[in-house]
Motif scaffolding. Sequence first.
Motif, PDB file in Angstrom:
ATOM      1  N   LEU A 104       6.288   8.092   8.470  1.00  0.00           N
ATOM      2  CA  LEU A 104       6.999   9.288   7.982  1.00  0.00           C
ATOM      3  C   LEU A 104       8.002   9.775   9.038  1.00  0.00           C
ATOM      4  O   LEU A 104       9.146  10.129   8.717  1.00  0.00           O
ATOM      5  CB  LEU A 104       5.985  10.386   7.644  1.00  0.00           C
ATOM      6  CG  LEU A 104       6.560  11.712   7.155  1.00  0.00           C
ATOM      7  CD1 LEU A 104       7.372  11.511   5.866  1.00  0.00           C
ATOM      8  CD2 LEU A 104       5.438  12.734   6.911  1.00  0.00           C
ATOM      9  N   LEU A 105       7.578   9.766  10.317  1.00  0.00           N
ATOM     10  CA  LEU A 105       8.480  10.211  11.388  1.00  0.00           C
ATOM     11  C   LEU A 105       9.700   9.273  11.487  1.00  0.00           C
ATOM     12  O   LEU A 105      10.821   9.731  11.704  1.00  0.00           O
ATOM     13  CB  LEU A 105       7.727  10.255  12.715  1.00  0.00           C
ATOM     14  CG  LEU A 105       8.293  11.225  13.739  1.00  0.00           C
ATOM     15  CD1 LEU A 105       7.924  12.660  13.379  1.00  0.00           C
ATOM     16  CD2 LEU A 105       7.783  10.903  15.136  1.00  0.00           C
ATOM     17  N   HIS A 106       9.447   7.975  11.301  1.00  0.00           N
ATOM     18  CA  HIS A 106      10.561   7.019  11.349  1.00  0.00           C
ATOM     19  C   HIS A 106      11.540   7.244  10.186  1.00  0.00           C
ATOM     20  O   HIS A 106      12.753   7.064  10.344  1.00  0.00           O
ATOM     21  CB  HIS A 106      10.037   5.579  11.337  1.00  0.00           C
ATOM     22  CG  HIS A 106       9.321   5.213  12.601  1.00  0.00           C
ATOM     23  ND1 HIS A 106       8.601   4.057  12.765  1.00  0.00           N
ATOM     24  CD2 HIS A 106       9.206   5.890  13.777  1.00  0.00           C
ATOM     25  CE1 HIS A 106       8.086   4.015  13.984  1.00  0.00           C
ATOM     26  NE2 HIS A 106       8.426   5.121  14.607  1.00  0.00           N
ATOM     27  N   LEU A 107      11.018   7.666   9.026  1.00  0.00           N
ATOM     28  CA  LEU A 107      11.919   8.002   7.907  1.00  0.00           C
ATOM     29  C   LEU A 107      12.749   9.236   8.255  1.00  0.00           C
ATOM     30  O   LEU A 107      13.947   9.291   7.970  1.00  0.00           O
ATOM     31  CB  LEU A 107      11.126   8.275   6.621  1.00  0.00           C
ATOM     32  CG  LEU A 107      10.342   7.112   6.024  1.00  0.00           C
ATOM     33  CD1 LEU A 107       9.628   7.549   4.751  1.00  0.00           C
ATOM     34  CD2 LEU A 107      11.261   5.939   5.712  1.00  0.00           C
ATOM     35  N   MET A 108      12.108  10.219   8.905  1.00  0.00           N
ATOM     36  CA  MET A 108      12.845  11.432   9.319  1.00  0.00           C
ATOM     37  C   MET A 108      13.924  11.082  10.345  1.00  0.00           C
ATOM     38  O   MET A 108      14.919  11.801  10.450  1.00  0.00           O
ATOM     39  CB  MET A 108      11.878  12.454   9.942  1.00  0.00           C
ATOM     40  CG  MET A 108      10.881  13.042   8.979  1.00  0.00           C
ATOM     41  SD  MET A 108       9.749  14.109   9.913  1.00  0.00           S
ATOM     42  CE  MET A 108       8.625  14.598   8.616  1.00  0.00           C
ATOM     43  N   ALA A 109      13.692  10.008  11.119  1.00  0.00           N
ATOM     44  CA  ALA A 109      14.647   9.589  12.153  1.00  0.00           C
ATOM     45  C   ALA A 109      15.673   8.602  11.613  1.00  0.00           C
ATOM     46  O   ALA A 109      16.522   8.119  12.363  1.00  0.00           O
ATOM     47  CB  ALA A 109      13.893   8.951  13.316  1.00  0.00           C
ATOM     48  N   ALA A 110      15.563   8.270  10.330  1.00  0.00           N
ATOM     49  CA  ALA A 110      16.455   7.281   9.700  1.00  0.00           C
ATOM     50  C   ALA A 110      16.357   5.922  10.374  1.00  0.00           C
ATOM     51  O   ALA A 110      17.326   5.178  10.450  1.00  0.00           O
ATOM     52  CB  ALA A 110      17.903   7.766   9.679  1.00  0.00           C
ATOM     53  N   LEU A 111      15.155   5.599  10.862  1.00  0.00           N
ATOM     54  CA  LEU A 111      14.928   4.253  11.392  1.00  0.00           C
ATOM     55  C   LEU A 111      14.427   3.344  10.280  1.00  0.00           C
ATOM     56  O   LEU A 111      14.306   2.140  10.457  1.00  0.00           O
ATOM     57  CB  LEU A 111      13.889   4.312  12.522  1.00  0.00           C
ATOM     58  CG  LEU A 111      14.347   5.078  13.754  1.00  0.00           C
ATOM     59  CD1 LEU A 111      13.188   5.314  14.708  1.00  0.00           C
ATOM     60  CD2 LEU A 111      15.482   4.335  14.464  1.00  0.00           C
ATOM     61  N   ASP A 112      14.103   3.952   9.135  1.00  0.00           N
ATOM     62  CA  ASP A 112      13.630   3.227   7.962  1.00  0.00           C
ATOM     63  C   ASP A 112      14.075   4.041   6.738  1.00  0.00           C
ATOM     64  O   ASP A 112      14.394   5.226   6.874  1.00  0.00           O
ATOM     65  CB  ASP A 112      12.094   3.124   8.033  1.00  0.00           C
ATOM     66  CG  ASP A 112      11.534   2.093   7.071  1.00  0.00           C
ATOM     67  OD1 ASP A 112      12.330   1.419   6.387  1.00  0.00           O
ATOM     68  OD2 ASP A 112      10.292   1.985   7.002  1.00  0.00           O
ATOM     69  N   VAL A 143       0.849  -1.205   0.000  1.00  0.00           N
ATOM     70  CA  VAL A 143       0.000   0.000   0.000  1.00  0.00           C
ATOM     71  C   VAL A 143       0.874   1.242   0.000  1.00  0.00           C
ATOM     72  O   VAL A 143       1.770   1.379   0.848  1.00  0.00           O
ATOM     73  CB  VAL A 143      -0.918   0.025   1.252  1.00  0.00           C
ATOM     74  CG1 VAL A 143      -1.752   1.294   1.301  1.00  0.00           C
ATOM     75  CG2 VAL A 143      -1.794  -1.213   1.283  1.00  0.00           C
ATOM     76  N   GLN A 144       0.627   2.151  -0.957  1.00  0.00           N
ATOM     77  CA  GLN A 144       1.390   3.399  -0.959  1.00  0.00           C
ATOM     78  C   GLN A 144       0.839   4.314   0.122  1.00  0.00           C
ATOM     79  O   GLN A 144      -0.331   4.710   0.105  1.00  0.00           O
ATOM     80  CB  GLN A 144       1.292   4.102  -2.308  1.00  0.00           C
ATOM     81  CG  GLN A 144       2.011   5.456  -2.270  1.00  0.00           C
ATOM     82  CD  GLN A 144       2.763   5.794  -3.534  1.00  0.00           C
ATOM     83  OE1 GLN A 144       2.146   5.869  -4.583  1.00  0.00           O
ATOM     84  NE2 GLN A 144       4.053   5.994  -3.428  1.00  0.00           N
ATOM     85  N   LEU A 145       1.691   4.626   1.111  1.00  0.00           N
ATOM     86  CA  LEU A 145       1.247   5.481   2.224  1.00  0.00           C
ATOM     87  C   LEU A 145       1.304   6.944   1.824  1.00  0.00           C
ATOM     88  O   LEU A 145       0.386   7.711   2.079  1.00  0.00           O
ATOM     89  CB  LEU A 145       2.121   5.243   3.451  1.00  0.00           C
ATOM     90  CG  LEU A 145       2.000   3.859   4.086  1.00  0.00           C
ATOM     91  CD1 LEU A 145       2.947   3.735   5.259  1.00  0.00           C
ATOM     92  CD2 LEU A 145       0.563   3.607   4.537  1.00  0.00           C
ATOM     93  N   PHE A 146       2.438   7.339   1.229  1.00  0.00           N
ATOM     94  CA  PHE A 146       2.572   8.737   0.788  1.00  0.00           C
ATOM     95  C   PHE A 146       3.609   8.814  -0.319  1.00  0.00           C
ATOM     96  O   PHE A 146       4.427   7.905  -0.476  1.00  0.00           O
ATOM     97  CB  PHE A 146       2.938   9.665   1.960  1.00  0.00           C
ATOM     98  CG  PHE A 146       4.008   9.124   2.862  1.00  0.00           C
ATOM     99  CD1 PHE A 146       5.345   9.195   2.513  1.00  0.00           C
ATOM    100  CD2 PHE A 146       3.678   8.538   4.074  1.00  0.00           C
ATOM    101  CE1 PHE A 146       6.328   8.682   3.346  1.00  0.00           C
ATOM    102  CE2 PHE A 146       4.662   8.018   4.917  1.00  0.00           C
ATOM    103  CZ  PHE A 146       5.991   8.104   4.545  1.00  0.00           C
ATOM    104  N   LYS A 147       3.505   9.893  -1.089  1.00  0.00           N
ATOM    105  CA  LYS A 147       4.475  10.098  -2.162  1.00  0.00           C
ATOM    106  C   LYS A 147       4.825  11.571  -2.276  1.00  0.00           C
ATOM    107  O   LYS A 147       4.017  12.444  -1.938  1.00  0.00           O
ATOM    108  CB  LYS A 147       3.949   9.569  -3.492  1.00  0.00           C
ATOM    109  CG  LYS A 147       2.671  10.212  -3.961  1.00  0.00           C
ATOM    110  CD  LYS A 147       2.176   9.542  -5.218  1.00  0.00           C
ATOM    111  CE  LYS A 147       0.821  10.110  -5.616  1.00  0.00           C
ATOM    112  NZ  LYS A 147       0.172   9.409  -6.700  1.00  0.00           N
ATOM    113  N   ASP A 148       6.038  11.797  -2.748  1.00  0.00           N
ATOM    114  CA  ASP A 148       6.541  13.152  -2.999  1.00  0.00           C
ATOM    115  C   ASP A 148       6.329  14.098  -1.811  1.00  0.00           C
ATOM    116  O   ASP A 148       5.809  15.198  -1.968  1.00  0.00           O
ATOM    117  CB  ASP A 148       5.889  13.736  -4.264  1.00  0.00           C
ATOM    118  CG  ASP A 148       6.724  14.900  -4.813  1.00  0.00           C
ATOM    119  OD1 ASP A 148       7.958  14.916  -4.580  1.00  0.00           O
ATOM    120  OD2 ASP A 148       6.141  15.793  -5.451  1.00  0.00           O
ATOM    121  N   VAL A 149       6.743  13.646  -0.643  1.00  0.00           N
ATOM    122  CA  VAL A 149       6.677  14.509   0.553  1.00  0.00           C
ATOM    123  C   VAL A 149       7.918  15.402   0.579  1.00  0.00           C
ATOM    124  O   VAL A 149       9.048  14.922   0.444  1.00  0.00           O
ATOM    125  CB  VAL A 149       6.607  13.665   1.846  1.00  0.00           C
ATOM    126  CG1 VAL A 149       6.797  14.550   3.079  1.00  0.00           C
ATOM    127  CG2 VAL A 149       5.281  12.919   1.914  1.00  0.00           C
TER     128      VAL A 149
END
Length: 223
Positions: free
Chosen positions: A52-60, A23-29
């Motif tokens: 999204l927060l985990h991506l900002m934290a580089a956990l994913d 499932v696409q959660l979000f794109k082009d943020v």
Amino acid sequence: MNQAHANTATLAVAGVSKTLGGVQLFKDVNLQLQQGESLAVVGESGSGKSTLLHLMAALDQPDTGEVYWADKNICTLNTNQVAAIRLRHVGLVFQAYYLMPHLSARQNVELPFLLAGQKPDSAHASLLLEQVGMAHKANSFPREMSGGEQQRVAIARALALNPPLILADEPTGNLDEDNAERVLQVLLQACNTHGCALVMVTHSMKAAGHLNQQLSLAEHRLV
Ligand SMILES: Nc1ncnc2c1ncn2[C@@H]1O[C@H](COP(=O)(O)OP(=O)(O)OP(=O)(O)O)[C@@H](O)[C@H]1O
Ligand SMILES: [Mg+2]
């Protein structure tokens, strides 16, 4: 990404997309936060705010796009390099708190100092525990605390090293109105006095209203 912007922003997210479980959660943020700025991210349950927060934290890792902490494109770094920078650059408050169960409240707040190879600043830890209203439970262990109490200790821990970037997932989620207000003021004070940049995920429009900027994750976009 405009490199000049990437160099000055405490956090920059450029063209980030993520698919989970097909499932696409979000794109082009895209977003940028400078020193002292605060952003609230709202959106329905399951919309992808924590992801999204985990991506900002580089956990994913994002599927596409890049995340910058100051001048560092963290998507190009290995796990050890990211962990070393994250320790000092990012204060993280997880939706599930993740306190260390065998450490007291005070020891949890002092843990970042030890991980950074520093002598714990006990006075600063005491001040933070007092600010989040947990001074009286400094010697209690997580199993002896309510969810909201653990949440407040987790916030104190995130602020221990005065990180340039605070990423907080529902930091007022389990708190009564007075404690939610108290915690918000502690986070905003970090922005105002230390120049921290703050991203806060929240379901509370009232809490979101305290921050400089509000964005909503809806229909796969941050708008
Ligand atoms: N590892 C995974 N594999 C598959 N799907 C996942 C995974 N992690 C999360 N998801 C799904 O991705 C979606 C977004 O999850 P996320 O935790 O980011 O939502 P959220 O907006 O933070 O929700 P809430 O407000 O309830 O905390 C959810 O539907 C979730 O089930
Ligand atoms: Mg979440």
